[in-house]
Motif scaffolding. Sequence first.
Motif, PDB file in Angstrom:
ATOM      1  N   HIS A 267       0.340  10.609   3.749  1.00 14.26           N
ATOM      2  CA  HIS A 267       0.181  10.572   2.299  1.00 14.26           C
ATOM      3  C   HIS A 267       0.077   9.131   1.799  1.00 14.26           C
ATOM      4  O   HIS A 267      -0.689   8.841   0.877  1.00 14.26           O
ATOM      5  CB  HIS A 267       1.355  11.270   1.601  1.00 14.26           C
ATOM      6  N   ARG A 268       0.835   8.244   2.414  1.00 17.95           N
ATOM      7  CA  ARG A 268       0.786   6.835   2.001  1.00 17.95           C
ATOM      8  C   ARG A 268      -0.590   6.234   2.288  1.00 17.95           C
ATOM      9  O   ARG A 268      -1.098   5.422   1.508  1.00 17.95           O
ATOM     10  CB  ARG A 268       1.873   6.037   2.719  1.00 17.95           C
ATOM     11  N   GLN A 269      -1.222   6.632   3.385  1.00 16.22           N
ATOM     12  CA  GLN A 269      -2.567   6.141   3.701  1.00 16.22           C
ATOM     13  C   GLN A 269      -3.578   6.591   2.652  1.00 16.22           C
ATOM     14  O   GLN A 269      -4.475   5.826   2.271  1.00 16.22           O
ATOM     15  CB  GLN A 269      -2.980   6.623   5.096  1.00 16.22           C
ATOM     16  N   VAL A 270      -3.421   7.826   2.205  1.00 13.73           N
ATOM     17  CA  VAL A 270      -4.284   8.321   1.118  1.00 13.73           C
ATOM     18  C   VAL A 270      -4.033   7.502  -0.141  1.00 13.73           C
ATOM     19  O   VAL A 270      -4.980   7.073  -0.816  1.00 13.73           O
ATOM     20  CB  VAL A 270      -4.012   9.816   0.847  1.00 13.73           C
ATOM     21  N   PHE A 271      -2.787   7.293  -0.455  1.00  9.88           N
ATOM     22  CA  PHE A 271      -2.397   6.540  -1.647  1.00  9.88           C
ATOM     23  C   PHE A 271      -2.981   5.128  -1.628  1.00  9.88           C
ATOM     24  O   PHE A 271      -3.544   4.656  -2.624  1.00  9.88           O
ATOM     25  CB  PHE A 271      -0.870   6.479  -1.721  1.00  9.88           C
TER      26      PHE A 271
END
Length: 247
Positions: A201-205
Amino acid sequence: MRTYPIKGAHGELVHALGVRVVSGEIEPMEILNVDQIGLEFGVSRTVVREALKVLAGKGLVESVKKLGTYATTESAWNWLDPDVIRWTFENSPNYSLLDDLGEVRSILEPIATKLAASRRTEEDISDLGDAILEMAQAAREESLDPELFTRSDLAFHSAIYKSTKNQFLLSFSIVMQTGLLIRDQLVHTSANVRTDAVKKHRQVFEAIVAREPEVAEARMRELLVDAAADASSAKKSKSQLPKRKKQ
């Protein structure tokens, strides 16, 4: 999350009858006896009729003059209604429906993420960032808060749809919230799964923050592949549990 409130005699009746229809306890084409329902639940005919109107709006029942109100088949149900989804999981996990949800997510969510990376505002970034922080907090071994993890996961994906500035996608996110809530409760059962989910999710963010639409889309596709794998593992584990002996 827009679901019908289970409050008072009316709300409780809507919920009870809805669960019975989607579970098959009330079979397709079965006529619903208004008087019998009223006696069972201790409510008036007016309350029963109003409850049936709500269910008709969800496609679960249909009324025909001189015949009465009968339960419909699955093909008539409004699968974009959060209540219909929620009631389907009331008694047991419906992994087939989760698979359907995963397919729809794989079609819409990468595109939504791509749009979000192009259209997001600072407020959107703040909402997404808050959700990531809560997810990370909930995934720590010393806290391990499944409810917080689920809420923050829902908040993150809802913020992505909100960032698209597309009203149709925003409306669809309401349906996704119900499905994701159920999925997270079934899938995110270990610290390792939650920790890896935070990373993805952090990579998407980060791609959304950097305004990199193509990268954001690709990262979301990777996240959804992992989500599908987690759901498959949960389904397999469930099927391997020993069956309870009949008493």
